[in-house]
Enzyme design. Structure first.
Site, short mmCIF file in Angstrom:
data_model
loop_
_atom_site.label_atom_id
_atom_site.label_comp_id
_atom_site.label_asym_id
_atom_site.label_seq_id
_atom_site.Cartn_x
_atom_site.Cartn_y
_atom_site.Cartn_z
N THR A 25 -2.70 1.70 1.97
CA THR A 25 -4.09 2.26 2.24
C THR A 25 -4.59 3.18 1.17
O THR A 25 -3.90 4.00 0.44
CB THR A 25 -3.82 2.99 3.68
OG1 THR A 25 -3.73 2.21 4.67
CG2 THR A 25 -5.25 4.02 3.91
N GLN A 97 -4.11 -7.59 6.21
CA GLN A 97 -3.53 -7.08 7.25
C GLN A 97 -4.18 -6.56 8.30
O GLN A 97 -5.19 -5.65 8.06
CB GLN A 97 -2.47 -5.73 6.82
CG GLN A 97 -1.60 -5.35 7.67
CD GLN A 97 -1.08 -3.91 7.26
OE1 GLN A 97 -1.46 -3.00 7.24
NE2 GLN A 97 0.26 -4.13 7.61
N HIS A 177 -0.20 -5.98 11.74
CA HIS A 177 0.21 -4.89 11.55
C HIS A 177 0.75 -4.48 12.91
O HIS A 177 -0.15 -3.95 13.58
CB HIS A 177 -0.72 -3.95 11.11
CG HIS A 177 -0.37 -2.56 10.58
ND1 HIS A 177 1.14 -2.08 10.96
CD2 HIS A 177 -0.84 -1.44 9.74
CE1 HIS A 177 1.07 -0.90 10.15
NE2 HIS A 177 0.21 -0.72 9.66
N ASN A 180 4.39 1.20 12.15
CA ASN A 180 3.97 2.52 11.78
C ASN A 180 3.21 3.29 12.88
O ASN A 180 2.29 3.98 12.56
CB ASN A 180 3.31 2.35 10.60
CG ASN A 180 4.14 1.97 9.29
OD1 ASN A 180 5.33 1.90 9.41
ND2 ASN A 180 3.43 1.61 8.48
N TYR A 182 0.77 2.43 15.12
CA TYR A 182 -0.48 2.07 15.55
C TYR A 182 -0.59 1.23 16.86
O TYR A 182 0.30 1.13 17.65
CB TYR A 182 -1.23 1.43 14.37
CG TYR A 182 -1.15 2.00 13.19
CD1 TYR A 182 -2.08 3.10 13.02
CD2 TYR A 182 -0.55 1.85 11.80
CE1 TYR A 182 -2.13 4.04 12.22
CE2 TYR A 182 -0.66 2.61 10.86
CZ TYR A 182 -1.38 3.86 10.83
OH TYR A 182 -1.40 4.71 9.66
N ARG A 229 4.25 -7.53 10.74
CA ARG A 229 5.07 -6.23 10.07
C ARG A 229 5.63 -5.49 11.11
O ARG A 229 4.67 -4.96 11.82
CB ARG A 229 4.06 -5.46 8.83
CG ARG A 229 4.93 -4.46 8.18
CD ARG A 229 4.08 -3.65 7.15
NE ARG A 229 4.81 -3.43 5.95
CZ ARG A 229 4.53 -2.27 5.29
NH1 ARG A 229 3.54 -1.53 5.60
NH2 ARG A 229 5.25 -1.91 4.23
N ASN A 237 3.56 8.44 12.55
CA ASN A 237 2.55 8.69 13.45
C ASN A 237 3.11 8.87 14.81
O ASN A 237 2.50 8.52 15.70
CB ASN A 237 1.57 7.39 13.34
CG ASN A 237 0.74 7.41 12.04
OD1 ASN A 237 0.16 8.33 11.74
ND2 ASN A 237 0.70 6.17 11.33
N GLY A 327 5.58 -1.33 -2.60
CA GLY A 327 4.24 -0.33 -2.46
C GLY A 327 4.16 0.36 -3.56
O GLY A 327 3.27 -0.05 -4.56
C1 8OZ Z 1 -0.97 5.58 4.71
C2 8OZ Z 1 -2.12 6.48 5.21
C3 8OZ Z 1 -2.87 5.92 6.07
C4 8OZ Z 1 -2.60 4.66 6.61
C5 8OZ Z 1 0.39 2.60 7.58
C6 8OZ Z 1 -1.91 1.92 7.34
O1 8OZ Z 1 1.32 3.46 7.44
C7 8OZ Z 1 -0.83 2.98 7.05
C8 8OZ Z 1 -1.34 3.84 6.25
C9 8OZ Z 1 -0.75 4.56 5.45
O2 8OZ Z 1 0.62 1.47 7.80
#
Ligand code: 8OZ
Length: 369
Positions: A25, A97, A177, A180, A182, A229, A237, A327
């Site tokens: 990102t 993604q 995705h 993480n 989401y 992923r 998060n 990364g």
């Molecule tokens: C860092 C900052 C904002 C989003 C992820 C899409 O961790 C992100 C993300 C990473 O998968």
């Protein structure tokens, strides 16, 4: 014994080597539209076997940060077309993604200023990144509302539409995705999913949205152009589940049935400790891979998180992985593949320019002469 520099075909996508640019990102797409500089940025890195774009919102509702790109308007797609053309002209391969942030958002980023959506109305102890007069900053995520059952088919349809749009915009494929913390990960893990309907409770229910989304994407563009992923133990998060091993082995067995191009696994805490654990026991990544293979999974196994060249070479040479995603090294080294090949020194990434800004820290890292 394969090396990092050997070609490999993943699903329908032939790759020149096994070095992958991880999704990163960068918050440089105002109004969610990738600018010409983003085409330059990815094309500079096209010697990677595969580029995975930064996470890209499938819908306005799926948006959770300032200036991240989308894939749902004509203008956004035209911006991505510039990127895929530039990468292909430079001889690279690129997948996008597909991202829905779920509860990791803020009312100011949502349609009509509404609440972000989630499996359950549980606020994440997490931050998002908002635009501001001085260039932006982090802010706590907003209280989400629980998705109604009758809204889920619309979200699945948004993923399907985005996958089609990706192929139309020239991408070689998509990466779902599901990591993480989401939306899809929020459904998978019990910390964020307290539903008592067909999408909550037992593992097979929590994995239902994931499989419905994969059914839709693979029907639309083919499993050979689809990767995924996952991040079995990351706390990113506010993601949590006390029993990640059975959960993600179930997911791996489900994935095996699709004939996906690849499975991409973040080992440990995203961007942090590789030995991070949730629950009482260390996560067994070899068992995860075995669960996938024993269920007939044939896709490439991609690993990520804190790999350096030596660790990556060992992973590929021992067969622990087929591909390794990097990364931060790719942020600072557009020619990372050449530097690995020549064992040249690496540029150091500047973390003050990771999120937001212009070409500084984006397209101005030098390649070797
Ligand atoms: C860092 C900052 C904002 C989003 C992820 C899409 O961790 C992100 C993300 C990473 O998968």
């Amino acid at each position: 014994m394969p090396t990092l520099f050997d070609p490999i075909t993943v699903g329908d996508i032939p790759l020149a080597n096994r070095i992958v640019m991880a999704p990163l990102t960068r918050n440089r797409s105002p109004r969610a539209v990738p600018r010409p500089i983003t085409a330059t940025y990815y094309a500079q890195r096209a010697s990677a076997g595969l580029l995975i774009t930064e996470a890209t919102a499938i819908s306005h509702q799926g948006q959770g940060y300032a200036d991240v790109p989308g894939l749902y308007s004509e203008e956004q797609l035209a911006g991505w077309r510039r990127v895929t053309d530039a990468v292909h002209a430079a001889g690279g391969k690129i997948v996008v993604q597909l991202w829905h942030v779920g509860r990791i958002s803020h009312t100011s980023l949502q349609p009509e200023g509404g609440a972000p959506v989630a499996p359950s109305a549980i606020r994440a102890n997490a931050k998002t990144y908002l635009a501001g007069p001085d260039g932006g900053g982090f802010a706590p995520t907003s209280e989400p509302r629980a998705l109604r059952l009758d809204e889920l088919p619309g979200i699945v349809a948004d993923y399907r539409r985005a996958a089609r749009a990706a192929i139309d915009a020239g991408f070689d494929g998509v990466e779902l995705h599901a990591a993480n913390g989401y939306l899809i990960d929020q459904f998978l893990r019990s910390g964020s999913n307290h539903r008592d309907d067909a999408y909550g409770g037992p593992i097979e229910n929590r994995a239902r949205l994931l499989t419905e989304v994969l059914d839709a994407i693979t029907a639309e563009i083919g499993a050979g152009r689809t990767g995924i992923r996952i991040s079995p133990v990351t706390p990113a998060n506010d993601a949590s589940d006390p029993q990640p091993q059975p959960l993600f082995e179930y997911v791996a067995r489900k994935l095996a049935g699709y004939g996906l191009a690849y499975v991409h696994v973040i080992e440990g805490a995203t961007g942090g400790a590789r030995d991070f654990r949730q629950g009482d026991t260390p996560f067994d990544y070899a068992a995860l891979k075995a669960a996938y293979a024993n269920a007939g999974g044939k896709g490439a196994w991609m690993v990520n998180n804190g790999y350096d060249q030596a660790l990556a070479e060992a992973a590929v040479e021992t067969g622990a992985a087929d591909l390794v995603a990097f990364g931060k090294p790719f942020i600072a080294n557009p020619d990372l593949v050449r530097r690995f090949r020549e064992r040249a020194p690496l540029n150091t990434p500047d973390n003050t320019t990771f999120y937001g800004g212009t070409e500084k820290g984006y397209t101005d890292y030098p390649a070797l002469a």
